[in-house]
Structure formats: structure tokens, C-alpha cells
Design an enzyme around this catalytic site. Structure first.
Site, PDB file in Angstrom:
ATOM      1  N   GLU A  75     -45.042 -21.730 -41.677  1.00 29.67           N
ATOM      2  CA  GLU A  75     -44.164 -22.183 -42.749  1.00 29.67           C
ATOM      3  C   GLU A  75     -43.916 -23.678 -42.590  1.00 29.67           C
ATOM      4  OE1 GLU A  75     -39.548 -21.273 -43.871  1.00 29.67           O
ATOM      5  OE2 GLU A  75     -40.883 -19.552 -43.690  1.00 29.67           O
ATOM      6  N   ARG A  81     -42.409 -19.087 -50.515  1.00 30.90           N
ATOM      7  CA  ARG A  81     -42.544 -20.350 -49.788  1.00 30.90           C
ATOM      8  C   ARG A  81     -43.690 -21.206 -50.324  1.00 30.90           C
ATOM      9  NH1 ARG A  81     -38.601 -18.134 -48.968  1.00 30.90           N
ATOM     10  NH2 ARG A  81     -37.588 -17.592 -46.998  1.00 30.90           N
ATOM     11  N   SER A 138     -37.481 -21.749 -39.440  1.00 34.60           N
ATOM     12  CA  SER A 138     -38.515 -20.737 -39.192  1.00 34.60           C
ATOM     13  C   SER A 138     -39.891 -21.394 -39.126  1.00 34.60           C
ATOM     14  CB  SER A 138     -38.512 -19.680 -40.306  1.00 34.60           C
ATOM     15  OG  SER A 138     -37.286 -18.974 -40.315  1.00 34.60           O
TER      16      SER A 138
END
Length: 307
Positions: free
Chosen positions: A296, A177, A226
Site C-alpha cells: 500500500e 486504495r 499500513s
């Protein structure tokens, strides 16, 4: 590395785009929250976008927006100019065997389906990413065990002066990520390198992935995807649920009863509520498990008290 420069033009209309003022960003984010953007630019295409960038003041703050997922815009909004690629920068073509060219504004799910229809395999997981390719490239978005940059051969970027560059994967530090490198540049397009696949098998894989996603995630409620990264060797959802936080709410922001790593807007949540809930979840998980959850989701803009 290559570059080209286009002659500047004096205004947004000359670039073929549209420049609006005081645009409500809650209408452009998947959480349905957020204050106003000072200025909001819809590019007509990549060349027009380059011309627009070239005539902006050097000190003008810029923010790039796709589908508005993986993003929390605070209630005070965003100062400067928001460049929105949603519905724009949408070219996508098969340019060679198992090679797909895709611009930054194309939704990742559309890329997955297009690749399958072209007999290419490996991009099916993109169907589970609720954003554009530009956003997926910026954060190395992933789903169902796949990650965006595993498909990338090279990208095209643009800087605030309107210079377009071709950059290869080796020029970036790619992680979970995260994507680092080429500071001050934004993604315009990518060339994907895929494998040969069976069309029917690819379509069935996407159907199965989306069915699993709908069963496990609150896809029928406003959310950002998420919220937290998975810690190494563990899952954020497990830590949140075992901390007794499923269903916990601040205002109309609630930890999803369906998947604990999702925060949903029950109807009238404010960005302030969501941000406070993110912080509360971090505190509780740290206290109970000794693990610091890293967001995130990207949190941007100014709080109302700062306006």
C-alpha cells in the site's frame, strides 16, 4: 470541465512561495528516512502554485508531498522538484449545507474534526488517516470501514502547465486504495458531500476511533501506516503474524510487535532496511500462504548505489 490559466512569473519568489535546494526528506516523511530532494518548493497558495508550475521547464521531474505518510523515499533521494503542501494549500470552508470545501494540504484528521464541528456526519473515519487530503484523494485512503472517495462530489486538479480543472467523481475509476483517471494531473482541492449529524455524537465517535487506533497501532513510533493492502477476504496483518514475522527486523526496521501490517523505525533505520524488510515479508507470506501481498506504501526515489 472548466479551466483557467494564469500569466507565468519568472521565479518561485514571484509566486509567493519558497524554493529550496538539497532538502533532507527524512525530515518530511513519517518513517523519518529518505535522501535529499534536488529542489523543494513550498507554495504560498494555489494561485502561486499555478504560477510556479507555469514557469517550470517541460522536462522537470515533479513529485508531490504532503505529510510524508504512506511513502518510502529511498536513501538516494528524489531528482527534480518536490512540491510540498504540508502547512500550505490549507483552506477549508463550509460552502453550503453539508458541503465542505477542502484544499489538498489539509491533514485528513483536521477535516474529520471540522466536519463534525459543522454538524456534518460521514467523515469521522478520516481521523484515522495519517496524511493530507491530497494523498487521501490520490489513493482513496480509508480507515475504520470508510473510504475517501465515498465523500467526494468533485475535485479541482492542476497539471504541470498550471491549468486547473474541475472534475467529477464519474471521471475516475475508483477502487480499493486506487484511483485512476486524469493522468498528469494532481489534486488541489475537493468538495465533500456529507450528511447532517450531531456534533457531540460526532466528537464521541472520533474519540472512540482514535482510542481504538492507539490501542491497536504503533502510533508512538515512526511508521508509514499500513504497509500492505489487505488481500480479498483476508487481512495482511493476519498473514504476516501467522508467518512468524512479528518483531522480525532488518537493521532498525522492524515488523511492529503491536500490529503486523506496520513496519516501525526503531531509531536509525535506513530506507534500504525498510525496503528489504518489505520484500522479505512478501517472500515469507508467499511461501507460507501462497498469497502475494501488494504494498500500500508508495516507494519512490533512487537507491544510494544509483546516485
Amino acid at each position: 470541465m472548466s479551466a483557467f490559466v494564469v500569466t507565468p512569473t519568472p521565479d518561485a519568489s514571484a509566486s509567493g512561495g519558497e524554493l529550496l535546494r538539497n532538502v533532507r526528506l527524512a525530515d518530511h516523511t513519517s518513517w523519518r528516512v529518505g535522501g535529499n530532494a534536488d529542489r523543494f518548493y513550498w507554495p504560498a497558495g494555489s494561485e502561486g502554485l499555478v504560477r510556479f508550475l507555469q514557469q517550470l521547464p517541460d522536462d522537470e521531474p515533479l513529485f508531490w508531498l504532503g505529510l510524508g505518510s504512506n511513502l518510502l523515499v529511498r536513501d538516494g533521494g528524489i531528482r527534480g522538484t518536490v512540491i510540498c503542501t504540508r502547512g500550505r494549500l490549507k483552506d477549508m470552508n463550509r460552502i453550503a449545507e453539508n458541503r465542505i470545501y477542502v484544499e489538498a494540504g489539509v491533514p485528513s484528521a483536521h477535516v474529520a474534526r471540522f466536519c463534525v464541528e459543522q454538524g456534518c456526519a460521514g467523515a469521522e473515519f478520516l481521523a484515522g488517516i495519517p496524511g493530507t487530503m491530497g494523498g487521501a484523494l490520490a489513493m482513496n485512503a480509508g480507515a475504520f470501514g470508510g473510504e475517501t472517495w465515498s465523500l467526494v462530489d468533485h475535485v479541482l486538479t492542476v497539471d504541470r502547465s498550471g491549468v486547473v480543472r474541475k472534475r467529477f467523481k464519474s471521471e475516475y475509476a475508483i477502487g480499493y486504495r486506487s484511483v485512476a483517471g486524469a493522468d498528469g494531473e494532481w489534486f488541489l482541492a475537493a468538495e465533500l458531500k456529507l450528511e447532517t449529524g450531531d456534533v457531540d455524537a460526532g466528537k464521541e465517535k472520533i474519540r472512540a476511533l482514535l482510542a481504538g487506533r492507539a490501542a491497536a497501532q504503533p502510533t508512538n513510533q515512526p511508521n508509514c501506516g499500513s504497509v500492505f493492502r489487505n488481500p480479498e477476504g483476508d487481512f495482511a496483518a493476519r498473514l504476516i503474524e501467522s508467518s512468524g514475522l512479528k518483531g522480525y527486523a532488518i537493521g532498525d526496521a522492524q515488523v511492529s510487535m503491536k500490529h503486523a501490517n506496520f513496519i516501525v523505525n526503531l531509531g536509525s533505520a535506513r530506507a534500504t532496511d525498510i525496503e528489504a524488510l518489505i520484500y522479505h515479508v512478501q517472500q515469507q507470506v508467499a511461501m507460507r500462504h501462497g498469497t502475494t501481498l501488494l504494498p500500500e506504501v508508495r516507494i519512490v526515489g533512487v537507491a544510494m548505489e544509483e546516485v
